[in-house]
Design a protein around this motif. Structure first.
Motif, mmCIF file in Angstrom:
data_model
loop_
_atom_site.group_PDB
_atom_site.id
_atom_site.type_symbol
_atom_site.label_atom_id
_atom_site.label_comp_id
_atom_site.label_asym_id
_atom_site.label_seq_id
_atom_site.Cartn_x
_atom_site.Cartn_y
_atom_site.Cartn_z
ATOM 1 N N ARG A 216 0.850 -1.183 0.000
ATOM 2 C CA ARG A 216 0.000 0.000 0.000
ATOM 3 C C ARG A 216 0.884 1.230 0.000
ATOM 4 O O ARG A 216 1.844 1.312 0.785
ATOM 5 N N THR A 217 0.611 2.171 -0.854
ATOM 6 C CA THR A 217 1.414 3.394 -0.871
ATOM 7 C C THR A 217 1.355 4.071 0.504
ATOM 8 O O THR A 217 0.269 4.239 1.064
ATOM 9 N N GLY A 218 2.529 4.361 1.016
ATOM 10 C CA GLY A 218 2.610 4.987 2.332
ATOM 11 C C GLY A 218 2.960 4.010 3.437
ATOM 12 O O GLY A 218 3.327 4.423 4.532
ATOM 13 N N SER A 219 2.865 2.695 3.164
ATOM 14 C CA SER A 219 3.233 1.724 4.204
ATOM 15 C C SER A 219 4.756 1.530 4.177
ATOM 16 O O SER A 219 5.431 1.939 3.242
ATOM 17 N N ASP A 220 5.283 0.884 5.193
ATOM 18 C CA ASP A 220 6.743 0.780 5.305
ATOM 19 C C ASP A 220 7.263 -0.625 4.997
ATOM 20 O O ASP A 220 8.406 -0.943 5.288
ATOM 21 N N GLY A 221 6.435 -1.464 4.413
ATOM 22 C CA GLY A 221 6.889 -2.798 4.056
ATOM 23 C C GLY A 221 6.653 -3.819 5.139
ATOM 24 O O GLY A 221 6.887 -5.007 4.934
ATOM 25 N N ASN A 222 6.189 -3.397 6.299
ATOM 26 C CA ASN A 222 5.842 -4.321 7.391
ATOM 27 C C ASN A 222 6.973 -5.282 7.760
ATOM 28 O O ASN A 222 6.728 -6.426 8.121
ATOM 29 N N GLY A 223 8.194 -4.832 7.614
ATOM 30 C CA GLY A 223 9.325 -5.654 8.026
ATOM 31 C C GLY A 223 9.600 -6.832 7.117
ATOM 32 O O GLY A 223 10.392 -7.699 7.446
ATOM 33 N N GLY B 52 18.226 -3.326 0.909
ATOM 34 C CA GLY B 52 18.120 -4.167 -0.290
ATOM 35 C C GLY B 52 17.270 -3.552 -1.385
ATOM 36 O O GLY B 52 17.188 -4.095 -2.486
ATOM 37 N N VAL B 53 16.664 -2.408 -1.118
ATOM 38 C CA VAL B 53 15.759 -1.810 -2.099
ATOM 39 C C VAL B 53 16.546 -1.291 -3.303
ATOM 40 O O VAL B 53 17.531 -0.572 -3.155
ATOM 41 N N ARG B 54 16.100 -1.696 -4.499
ATOM 42 C CA ARG B 54 16.777 -1.263 -5.725
ATOM 43 C C ARG B 54 15.868 -0.436 -6.634
ATOM 44 O O ARG B 54 16.349 0.256 -7.525
ATOM 45 N N ALA B 55 14.561 -0.555 -6.434
ATOM 46 C CA ALA B 55 13.633 0.187 -7.289
ATOM 47 C C ALA B 55 12.340 0.436 -6.541
ATOM 48 O O ALA B 55 11.856 -0.446 -5.833
ATOM 49 N N VAL B 56 11.796 1.624 -6.718
ATOM 50 C CA VAL B 56 10.502 1.959 -6.102
ATOM 51 C C VAL B 56 9.656 2.670 -7.156
ATOM 52 O O VAL B 56 10.092 3.649 -7.761
ATOM 53 N N LEU B 57 8.462 2.147 -7.402
ATOM 54 C CA LEU B 57 7.513 2.776 -8.311
ATOM 55 C C LEU B 57 6.255 3.070 -7.504
ATOM 56 O O LEU B 57 5.589 2.147 -7.033
ATOM 57 N N VAL B 58 5.951 4.340 -7.358
ATOM 58 C CA VAL B 58 4.823 4.740 -6.513
ATOM 59 C C VAL B 58 3.637 5.149 -7.387
ATOM 60 O O VAL B 58 3.776 5.991 -8.277
ATOM 61 N N THR B 59 2.481 4.536 -7.141
ATOM 62 C CA THR B 59 1.235 5.012 -7.741
ATOM 63 C C THR B 59 0.322 5.431 -6.590
ATOM 64 O O THR B 59 0.670 5.253 -5.415
ATOM 65 N N ALA B 60 -0.854 5.939 -6.913
ATOM 66 C CA ALA B 60 -1.716 6.470 -5.854
ATOM 67 C C ALA B 60 -2.073 5.384 -4.842
ATOM 68 O O ALA B 60 -2.055 5.621 -3.629
ATOM 69 N N ALA B 61 -2.392 4.185 -5.338
ATOM 70 C CA ALA B 61 -2.843 3.138 -4.417
ATOM 71 C C ALA B 61 -1.715 2.201 -3.998
ATOM 72 O O ALA B 61 -1.594 1.827 -2.827
ATOM 73 N N TRP B 62 -0.903 1.793 -4.944
ATOM 74 C CA TRP B 62 0.095 0.760 -4.687
ATOM 75 C C TRP B 62 1.498 1.236 -5.009
ATOM 76 O O TRP B 62 1.710 2.007 -5.937
#
Ligand SMILES: [Zn+2]
Length: 301
Positions: A82-89, A95-105
């Protein structure tokens, strides 16, 4: 290592979350892509091609459509959050290499093995060499058979792992398909009694597993009984009780592990040293002079 079925499922999940949505912001943590900005582009679709993932993005005024190409290699994965969440651990921030943000996901590529951005029109340069895609819409047994038999003396297991022959098989499906066909992975492909039937078997295996998380080749969902050969070195064969073995297949430096039952799969096993072996991932027995880098399956004698 993720194989074609896992990549196919990843593409489907990403497609469901992103397709038809505008990228509001992007962050590509990859040296060659540090300045790339995908914001303002709509995601058209996400598809798999063998073990490759292609995220296709619409063009913008004056700029051509782009494809974000990724490959999971050994330990990569894509998370949908969910956009805005922190990945829940579930993943590490480092390890993050790419982030694509849309309104919902938001899609987060983690420990990816490959990340690159190309004009969609040039996708062929990335995946044009691949053989027929086992889970693609255009799977073609006849073409895969032609490519498989192009080098009749080549070991079957090595040929199956070659993505130019057919796309989507890794060491798991290679081992299981050879077991189910009753042939050693070192069998020269030209000696296969019915190559087309064998390829249909490989296709059925991936297709049957593409919708489920657990890879099952035995039809038995119980733990420890889900597959016949892969990672079961040192354990009794589920069919005949003979100890399953593992050896390296392919040419240096690209050798891979091939698990097999010597009784159910008669034939050559040239790199097997004959020593006692353990299942993949088992704790190697501690030895004062054992090298930490030594593969687990060779650590016991
Ligand atoms: Zn057996």
């Amino acid at each position: 290592m993720p194989e074609g079925d896992v990549v196919w499922r990843t593409a489907r999940r990403l497609h469901a979350a992103l397709a038809g949505r505008e990228v509001l912001s992007s962050d590509l943590r990859w040296p060659s892509l540090a300045t790339a900005d995908l914001s303002g582009r709509d995601v058209l679709e996400v598809v798999s091609a063998g073990k490759h993932l292609l995220t296709r993005l619409a063009g913008t005024a004056g700029e051509a459509p782009l494809t974000l190409h990724s490959h999971l290699r050994m330990e990569g994965s894509w998370y949908v959050e969910r956009t805005g969440s922190d990945g829940n651990g579930r993943r590490s921030a480092s390890g993050v290499r790419a982030v694509l943000v849309t309104a919902a996901w938001t899609a987060v590529g983690h420990r990816l093995g490959v990340l690159e951005l190309v004009p969609t029109a040039a996708e062929g340069d990335l995946v044009g060499h691949l053989g027929p895609d086992l889970l693609g819409p255009g799977w073609d047994t006849a073409e895969a058979r032609r490519r498989l038999l192009a080098a009749p003396g080549r070991a079957l297991g090595e040929a199956l792992l070659d993505q130019r022959v057919l796309a989507g098989v890794g060491t798991f499906y290679m081992a299981e398909a050879c077991f189910l066909a009753g042939v050693s992975p070192w069998t020269p492909v030209g000696d296969l009694p019915d190559p087309a039937a064998f390829l249909r078997l490989v296709h059925r295996l991936l297709d049957a597993n593409k919708d489920r998380v657990q890879q099952v080749t035995t039809g038995d969902l119980r733990r420890g009984r889900q597959n016949y050969a892969h990672a079961r070195s040192g354990l009794p064969c589920l069919r005949c009780g003979t100890t399953v073995r593992v050896a390296l297949i392919g040419r240096a430096p690209q050798e891979r592990t091939a698990f097999y039952c010597p009784r159910c799969q008669p034939g050559p096993a040239p790199t097997d040293d004959g020593r006692a072996q353990q299942p993949l991932g088992a704790q190697p027995r501690r030895r004062a002079h054992a090298s930490a880098a030594r593969p687990a399956y060779r650590a016991r004698r």
